[in-house]
Motif scaffolding. Structure first.
Motif, PDB file in Angstrom:
ATOM      1  N   TRP A 136      32.692-114.588   3.067  1.00  0.00           N
ATOM      2  CA  TRP A 136      33.332-115.827   3.681  1.00  0.00           C
ATOM      3  C   TRP A 136      32.561-117.077   3.380  1.00  0.00           C
ATOM      4  O   TRP A 136      31.233-116.914   3.142  1.00  0.00           O
ATOM      5  CB  TRP A 136      33.338-115.842   5.296  1.00  0.00           C
ATOM      6  CG  TRP A 136      34.153-114.470   5.693  1.00  0.00           C
ATOM      7  CD1 TRP A 136      33.708-113.238   6.125  1.00  0.00           C
ATOM      8  CD2 TRP A 136      35.667-114.643   6.085  1.00  0.00           C
ATOM      9  NE1 TRP A 136      34.694-112.577   6.561  1.00  0.00           N
ATOM     10  CE2 TRP A 136      35.865-113.135   6.542  1.00  0.00           C
ATOM     11  CE3 TRP A 136      36.612-115.696   6.196  1.00  0.00           C
ATOM     12  CZ2 TRP A 136      36.951-112.806   6.887  1.00  0.00           C
ATOM     13  CZ3 TRP A 136      37.750-114.926   6.757  1.00  0.00           C
ATOM     14  CH2 TRP A 136      38.060-114.001   6.956  1.00  0.00           C
ATOM     15  N   PRO A 151      37.407-115.945  11.928  1.00  0.00           N
ATOM     16  CA  PRO A 151      37.967-116.713  10.942  1.00  0.00           C
ATOM     17  C   PRO A 151      38.522-118.040  11.141  1.00  0.00           C
ATOM     18  O   PRO A 151      38.668-118.872  10.171  1.00  0.00           O
ATOM     19  CB  PRO A 151      39.006-115.674  10.269  1.00  0.00           C
ATOM     20  CG  PRO A 151      38.485-114.337  10.900  1.00  0.00           C
ATOM     21  CD  PRO A 151      37.842-114.723  12.162  1.00  0.00           C
ATOM     22  N   THR A 152      39.208-118.133  12.367  1.00  0.00           N
ATOM     23  CA  THR A 152      39.648-119.471  12.609  1.00  0.00           C
ATOM     24  C   THR A 152      38.872-120.715  12.732  1.00  0.00           C
ATOM     25  O   THR A 152      39.203-121.821  12.485  1.00  0.00           O
ATOM     26  CB  THR A 152      40.506-119.306  14.210  1.00  0.00           C
ATOM     27  OG1 THR A 152      39.473-118.955  15.148  1.00  0.00           O
ATOM     28  CG2 THR A 152      41.677-118.165  14.025  1.00  0.00           C
ATOM     29  N   ALA A 155      38.363-121.858   9.072  1.00  0.00           N
ATOM     30  CA  ALA A 155      39.748-121.767   8.236  1.00  0.00           C
ATOM     31  C   ALA A 155      39.891-123.053   7.077  1.00  0.00           C
ATOM     32  O   ALA A 155      40.400-122.782   6.241  1.00  0.00           O
ATOM     33  CB  ALA A 155      40.931-121.972   9.000  1.00  0.00           C
ATOM     34  N   GLN A 156      39.120-124.225   7.435  1.00  0.00           N
ATOM     35  CA  GLN A 156      39.007-125.304   6.373  1.00  0.00           C
ATOM     36  C   GLN A 156      38.217-124.857   5.170  1.00  0.00           C
ATOM     37  O   GLN A 156      38.662-125.501   4.007  1.00  0.00           O
ATOM     38  CB  GLN A 156      38.497-126.634   7.032  1.00  0.00           C
ATOM     39  CG  GLN A 156      36.775-126.263   7.218  1.00  0.00           C
ATOM     40  CD  GLN A 156      36.708-125.841   8.647  1.00  0.00           C
ATOM     41  OE1 GLN A 156      37.205-124.869   9.314  1.00  0.00           O
ATOM     42  NE2 GLN A 156      35.660-126.163   9.539  1.00  0.00           N
ATOM     43  N   ASN A 158      38.279-121.495   4.168  1.00  0.00           N
ATOM     44  CA  ASN A 158      38.817-120.023   3.802  1.00  0.00           C
ATOM     45  C   ASN A 158      40.325-120.173   3.806  1.00  0.00           C
ATOM     46  O   ASN A 158      40.938-119.777   5.045  1.00  0.00           O
ATOM     47  CB  ASN A 158      38.460-118.926   4.464  1.00  0.00           C
ATOM     48  CG  ASN A 158      36.828-118.789   4.559  1.00  0.00           C
ATOM     49  OD1 ASN A 158      36.288-118.233   3.529  1.00  0.00           O
ATOM     50  ND2 ASN A 158      36.152-119.552   5.490  1.00  0.00           N
ATOM     51  N   PRO A 159      41.052-120.630   3.012  1.00  0.00           N
ATOM     52  CA  PRO A 159      42.513-120.975   3.228  1.00  0.00           C
ATOM     53  C   PRO A 159      43.373-119.547   3.710  1.00  0.00           C
ATOM     54  O   PRO A 159      43.180-118.616   3.296  1.00  0.00           O
ATOM     55  CB  PRO A 159      43.196-121.245   1.836  1.00  0.00           C
ATOM     56  CG  PRO A 159      41.904-121.735   1.014  1.00  0.00           C
ATOM     57  CD  PRO A 159      40.674-120.910   1.757  1.00  0.00           C
ATOM     58  N   GLY A 160      43.981-120.010   4.807  1.00  0.00           N
ATOM     59  CA  GLY A 160      44.847-118.865   5.637  1.00  0.00           C
ATOM     60  C   GLY A 160      44.053-118.024   6.480  1.00  0.00           C
ATOM     61  O   GLY A 160      44.508-116.828   6.832  1.00  0.00           O
ATOM     62  N   GLY A 161      42.840-118.388   6.733  1.00  0.00           N
ATOM     63  CA  GLY A 161      41.943-117.675   7.327  1.00  0.00           C
ATOM     64  C   GLY A 161      41.723-116.283   6.760  1.00  0.00           C
ATOM     65  O   GLY A 161      41.232-115.280   7.307  1.00  0.00           O
ATOM     66  N   LYS A 162      41.477-116.113   5.221  1.00  0.00           N
ATOM     67  CA  LYS A 162      41.400-114.900   4.546  1.00  0.00           C
ATOM     68  C   LYS A 162      40.208-114.884   3.787  1.00  0.00           C
ATOM     69  O   LYS A 162      39.631-116.062   3.522  1.00  0.00           O
ATOM     70  CB  LYS A 162      42.551-114.614   3.654  1.00  0.00           C
ATOM     71  CG  LYS A 162      43.879-114.423   4.329  1.00  0.00           C
ATOM     72  CD  LYS A 162      44.999-114.013   3.373  1.00  0.00           C
ATOM     73  CE  LYS A 162      46.517-113.805   3.877  1.00  0.00           C
ATOM     74  NZ  LYS A 162      47.304-113.499   2.989  1.00  0.00           N
TER      75      LYS A 162
END
Length: 466
Positions: A136, A151-152, A155-156, A158-162
């Motif tokens: 991450w 992950p939330t 999120a900025q 890591n697009p999509g929280g992935k």
């Protein structure tokens, strides 16, 4: 003497020599030999005889898997657990299989014979870790090892929280435990594979100064600042001990589990208890075999002695088959083997009684042996087939409902019945046919009969003309 009799005797002798080698010649797993020859076959003991751990695993209820999801992933999950056990626990011949209950729900039975040292609970839980490794980008925020990543919150970055990368992007052949040359700390070496090599290099080149946080099952194991572009091998630093790093490497090398599992039950068998079971089983076997041998000699005289020799060969052949084909020997299996000793003699009892009846009716010895065998065969065949069918039913239910003790009993009894049919029908008969032409066994007392019970050739001809 019939030509086929000598041939069968030769085959029996060769089989006995081969079985004796497999049973008694020393087996070494270290490469050492005895007189330059090593016996490649060793006996494989079950969990109840050498100690270890038995665990029942079920899909984690918290994941709310559907039945279809479990059914589609259970097979690959078993394969992954098998790889982890073989690669990380050092357990010989683990028994890992799927079970299905009456409602069609599947679970996994895990038997680890020989797991008698160390923190057994911790070792098992390490093997059962889902093993989802994720990389991450956490911006300028380092996370403490052991913290749970949400992950939330990132999120900025890591697009999509992935995650940017996962354990699937790692080359399993390049994952290993190492030591940081500057600090001496334990690290985990890794390298990407395939297209992920270029992607990882591009990512690290664009995010110099950011924190690259690595999580295992969403627990932080490392959070370090990207100092430069990484186009080759990398390291995962953290507060690892050597054992912890090795357990993580084992999980990463074989990939994540398709299903998250939970321990439903766990049973531990001590090595001392297993050794005690073996000693008592051997004593029981010796006592049982001795009683049968004594009875056969006292009641059936010479045929009983020949049957006892065949019984000894039966024991040699059965143990050799177990070693050659790698069957697991359990305590219940030993019980099945001891039971089959009595069944091995049962066929001889039927045959010898038939032979005595034919001798009493005035037949010659060779004719009485042939006719006695033919008339006893239907009873022997039907009784043994019935036993084999019962063994098959026991094996089926034991395999599908997790009763491994029943499986061991059924397997040994099934094998014992097959071998006993061979020794009773072929071996004992061959021994008698070898002695008949010599005339040394024509005395009625050798068959437990009164004088004059065995007809001579002239008397047999006279009886046939009456």
């Amino acid at each position: 003497m019939r030509r086929g009799t000598l041939f069968l005797l030769l085959i029996i002798v060769l089989m006995a020599v081969g079985a004796a080698f497999v049973d008694f010649w020393p087996n070494s797993t270290t490469g050492k030999t005895w007189h330059g020859i090593n016996n490649p076959y060793g006996i494989k003991l079950g969990l109840d005889l050498q100690g270890g751990v038995s665990v029942l695993l079920v899909p984690d209820p918290a994941k709310h898997y559907t039945k279809a999801e479990v059914d589609s992933a259970i097979s690959s999950t078993v394969q992954q657990i098998t790889k982890r056990v073989n690669g990380g626990l050092g357990v010989n011949e683990p028994n890992i299989r799927t079970l299905t209950d009456s409602k069609g729900n599947q679970s996994i039975a895990l038997e680890l014979p020989g797991l008698n040292s160390g923190n057994q609970d911790q070792q098992i839980r390490t093997i059962l870790r889902p093993g989802n490794l994720e990389f991450w980008d956490t911006g300028q925020t380092p996370l403490a090892p052991g913290a749970t990543l949400d992950p939330t919150q990132f999120a900025q970055y890591n697009p999509g929280g992935k995650p940017q990368f996962t354990g699937k992007d790692l080359d399993p052949n390049q994952i290993s435990v190492g030591t940081d040359q500057q600090t001496g700390a334990v690290v985990i070496n890794f390298e990407m594979q395939g297209g992920a090599i270029a992607q990882f290099g591009a990512f690290t080149g664009k995010h110099i100064g950011d924190e690259l946080t690595i999580t295992l099952d969403r627990k932080v194991i490392s959070s370090a600042t990207i100092q430069s572009q990484i186009n080759g091998p990398g390291i995962i630093t953290g507060q690892f001990t050597q054992a912890e790093a090795q357990s993580i490497v084992t999980v990463l090398q074989y990939g994540a589990l398709p299903l998250s599992l939970q321990i439903a039950s766990e049973e531990t068998v001590g090595a001392t208890l297993g050794t005690d079971s073996i000693i008592k089983s051997v004593i029981a076997g010796i006592i049982g075999l001795s009683i049968v041998v004594l009875f056969m000699i006292l009641y059936y005289r010479l045929p009983g002695l020949l049957a006892d020799l065949a019984l000894i060969l039966y024991a040699l052949f059965t143990l050799a088959v177990f070693k050659i084909f790698g069957f697991t020997l359990t305590l219940a299996g030993i019980a099945g083997f001891i039971l089959s000793i009595g069944m091995a003699v049962d066929a001889n009892v039927l045959i010898f009684e038939r032979i005595k009846e034919e001798l009493r009716s005035g037949r010659m010895l060779s004719s009485a042996i042939d006719i006695g065998w033919k008339r006893a065969w239907p009873s022997i065949r039907d009784s043994n087939i019935s036993t084999l069918i019962t063994c098959a039913v026991l094996f089926y239910f034991g395999s599908n409902f997790g009763a491994s003790i029943i499986v061991g009993f059924a397997t040994n009894l099934f094998l014992g019945v097959l071998v006993s049919m061979f020794t009773a029908i072929v071996v004992t008969r061959t021994f008698l046919n070898v002695l008949v032409p010599t005339g040394v066994i024509n005395h009625p007392a050798l068959f437990g009969l009164p004088a004059g019970s065995i007809a001579s050739a002239s008397l047999a001809r006279r009886n046939s003309t009456v």
